[in-house]
Write a protein that holds these residues in place. Structure first.
Motif, PDB file in Angstrom:
ATOM      1  N   GLY A  48       0.774  -1.241   0.000  1.00  0.00           N
ATOM      2  CA  GLY A  48       0.000   0.000   0.000  1.00  0.00           C
ATOM      3  C   GLY A  48       0.796   1.275   0.000  1.00  0.00           C
ATOM      4  N   GLY A  49       2.146   1.193   0.079  1.00  0.00           N
ATOM      5  CA  GLY A  49       2.964   2.395   0.110  1.00  0.00           C
ATOM      6  C   GLY A  49       3.071   3.077  -1.242  1.00  0.00           C
ATOM      7  N   ILE A  50       3.341   4.376  -1.205  1.00  0.00           N
ATOM      8  CA  ILE A  50       3.572   5.156  -2.428  1.00  0.00           C
ATOM      9  C   ILE A  50       5.050   5.486  -2.481  1.00  0.00           C
ATOM     10  N   PHE A  51       5.709   5.023  -3.542  1.00  0.00           N
ATOM     11  CA  PHE A  51       7.139   5.261  -3.703  1.00  0.00           C
ATOM     12  C   PHE A  51       7.395   6.124  -4.928  1.00  0.00           C
ATOM     13  N   SER A  52       8.273   7.106  -4.773  1.00  0.00           N
ATOM     14  CA  SER A  52       8.705   7.885  -5.918  1.00  0.00           C
ATOM     15  C   SER A  52      10.081   8.482  -5.647  1.00  0.00           C
ATOM     16  N   VAL A  53      10.538   9.243  -6.629  1.00  0.00           N
ATOM     17  CA  VAL A  53      11.893   9.793  -6.613  1.00  0.00           C
ATOM     18  C   VAL A  53      11.820  11.309  -6.565  1.00  0.00           C
ATOM     19  N   ALA A  54      12.735  11.911  -5.812  1.00  0.00           N
ATOM     20  CA  ALA A  54      12.925  13.361  -5.788  1.00  0.00           C
ATOM     21  C   ALA A  54      14.346  13.618  -6.278  1.00  0.00           C
ATOM     22  N   THR A  55      14.483  14.143  -7.475  1.00  0.00           N
ATOM     23  CA  THR A  55      15.785  14.251  -8.114  1.00  0.00           C
ATOM     24  C   THR A  55      16.061  15.658  -8.624  1.00  0.00           C
ATOM     25  N   GLY A  56      17.334  15.981  -8.743  1.00  0.00           N
ATOM     26  CA  GLY A  56      17.718  17.219  -9.391  1.00  0.00           C
ATOM     27  C   GLY A  56      17.700  17.115 -10.900  1.00  0.00           C
ATOM     28  N   ARG A  57      17.529  15.907 -11.405  1.00  0.00           N
ATOM     29  CA  ARG A  57      17.550  15.699 -12.856  1.00  0.00           C
ATOM     30  C   ARG A  57      16.377  16.392 -13.551  1.00  0.00           C
ATOM     31  N   ALA A  58      16.624  16.747 -14.798  1.00  0.00           N
ATOM     32  CA  ALA A  58      15.603  17.377 -15.622  1.00  0.00           C
ATOM     33  C   ALA A  58      14.675  16.326 -16.212  1.00  0.00           C
ATOM     34  N   LEU A  59      13.553  16.784 -16.748  1.00  0.00           N
ATOM     35  CA  LEU A  59      12.605  15.863 -17.376  1.00  0.00           C
ATOM     36  C   LEU A  59      13.260  15.029 -18.486  1.00  0.00           C
ATOM     37  N   PRO A  60      14.009  15.640 -19.421  1.00  0.00           N
ATOM     38  CA  PRO A  60      14.574  14.804 -20.485  1.00  0.00           C
ATOM     39  C   PRO A  60      15.611  13.803 -19.999  1.00  0.00           C
ATOM     40  N   SER A  61      16.293  14.098 -18.891  1.00  0.00           N
ATOM     41  CA  SER A  61      17.312  13.167 -18.405  1.00  0.00           C
ATOM     42  C   SER A  61      16.735  12.089 -17.498  1.00  0.00           C
ATOM     43  N   PHE A  62      15.556  12.342 -16.921  1.00  0.00           N
ATOM     44  CA  PHE A  62      14.962  11.299 -16.071  1.00  0.00           C
ATOM     45  C   PHE A  62      13.902  10.489 -16.809  1.00  0.00           C
ATOM     46  N   ALA A  63      13.357  11.020 -17.891  1.00  0.00           N
ATOM     47  CA  ALA A  63      12.311  10.306 -18.629  1.00  0.00           C
ATOM     48  C   ALA A  63      12.733   8.908 -19.076  1.00  0.00           C
ATOM     49  N   PRO A  64      13.982   8.691 -19.554  1.00  0.00           N
ATOM     50  CA  PRO A  64      14.362   7.326 -19.935  1.00  0.00           C
ATOM     51  C   PRO A  64      14.544   6.402 -18.735  1.00  0.00           C
ATOM     52  N   ILE A  65      14.791   6.969 -17.563  1.00  0.00           N
ATOM     53  CA  ILE A  65      15.030   6.168 -16.361  1.00  0.00           C
ATOM     54  C   ILE A  65      13.721   5.750 -15.703  1.00  0.00           C
ATOM     55  N   ALA A  66      12.756   6.635 -15.711  1.00  0.00           N
ATOM     56  CA  ALA A  66      11.508   6.402 -14.977  1.00  0.00           C
ATOM     57  C   ALA A  66      10.858   5.050 -15.300  1.00  0.00           C
ATOM     58  N   PRO A  67      10.774   4.627 -16.559  1.00  0.00           N
ATOM     59  CA  PRO A  67      10.120   3.334 -16.837  1.00  0.00           C
ATOM     60  C   PRO A  67      10.880   2.126 -16.294  1.00  0.00           C
ATOM     61  N   THR A  68      12.148   2.312 -15.947  1.00  0.00           N
ATOM     62  CA  THR A  68      12.952   1.193 -15.440  1.00  0.00           C
ATOM     63  C   THR A  68      12.852   1.038 -13.931  1.00  0.00           C
TER      64      THR A  68
END
Length: 282
Positions: A48-68
């Motif tokens: 039931g937990g909600i997990f996410s990331v808080a990063t300094g990365r920009a949208l274009p640099s994190f977009a390829p990582i997010a699906p992994t």
């Protein structure tokens, strides 16, 4: 009903969730999330937990990582300048720099000829000024391409953040110069890692955006859990009901009030964190 219903876990990415410093220095590939951390996060979300990331990365640099990554909550990007929902492919909140940031930074360029920096636009464009080997390694690590400019003044608004990449004594002098400007108090100026100095809009911090995310998800303050390793993570660690840092964190983070130490990022820090939450929420 799971034991982690109503619990939000936010993790920094670089050198907290995944150790990336070696790849940054060598120009190597981004390491994957290891299996122990991945399994622990899946367990956290299944309960039931909600997990996410808080990063300094920009949208274009994190977009390829997010699906992994196993994530089921919106992501804090640009060091707190935006909250982005990858499932819906849209911004939920933004706090970008005012247009006059370009004019304010021109004297910085003049004082530091050859100034190295990355300038992040709100969309999929990253601009670079006098890119160095560190810049190229950083872009390679993030899987990003960039448009080189001759001056920050050439970058179109809106700008989400400015990332300076000066090292050693020159980096220290740059930070002192920027912080001494009459306008410095109008912005967030923070170190992120050994090599980077960032400028974002006033209030655009990981902690400020984590608070907005918790309100959006109706998470109680005592059920906000955060983990990070650098100065730019301190704002969300202060916000958290449960704050953690990996052993490789800088001293200011390790010694911050209320922060509980974990193993090194390279030794399954996230899995250890979720193990501790498993006991707290038994």
């Amino acid at each position: 009903m799971g034991k982690f219903d109503g619990v939000l876990l936010l993790s920094d990415f670089d050198n907290t969730l995944v150790y990336t410093e070696d790849a940054l220095l060598s120009g190597g590939r981004l390491p994957p999330l290891n299996s122990a951390n991945r399994e622990a996060i899946h367990y956290f979300m299944a309960e039931g937990g909600i997990f996410s990331v808080a990063t300094g990365r920009a949208l274009p640099s994190f977009a390829p990582i997010a699906p992994t990554l196993p994530m089921n909550g919106p992501t804090i990007l640009f060091n707190g300048a935006a909250l982005y929902d990858f499932a819906r492919e849209e911004y939920l909140e933004t706090a970008f720099l005012p247009e006059d940031i370009r004019e304010k930074l021109l004297p910085v360029e003049e004082a530091f000829p050859g100034l190295v920096c990355e300038i992040y636009h709100d969309g999929n464009t990253i601009h670079t000024l006098h890119p160095s080997e560190l810049t190229r390694n950083h872009l390679r690590l993030t899987g990003s391409s960039a448009v080189e400019v001759r001056s920050i003044g050439e970058v179109p608004p809106p700008i989400s953040k400015v990332l300076f990449e000066e090292t050693g004594q020159r980096g220290d002098a740059l930070e002192q110069f920027v912080r001494s400007r009459s306008w410095a108090g109008e912005f967030e100026i923070v170190r992120s890692g050994k090599f980077f100095l960032e400028i974002t809009a006033k209030g655009a911090t990981k902690g400020g955006m984590a608070k907005k995310l918790a309100e959006l998800l109706h998470i109680r303050p005592e059920d906000i859990c955060c983990v990070g390793d650098q100065a730019n993570d301190l704002s969300m660690l202060r916000l958290a009901g449960h704050a953690f840092a990996p052993a490789n964190a800088i001293e200011a983070v390790r010694r911050a009030p209320g922060v509980e130490l974990l193993p090194d990022c390279r030794e399954d820090a996230l899995a250890a964190l979720i193990g501790r939450l498993d006991g707290l929420y038994a």
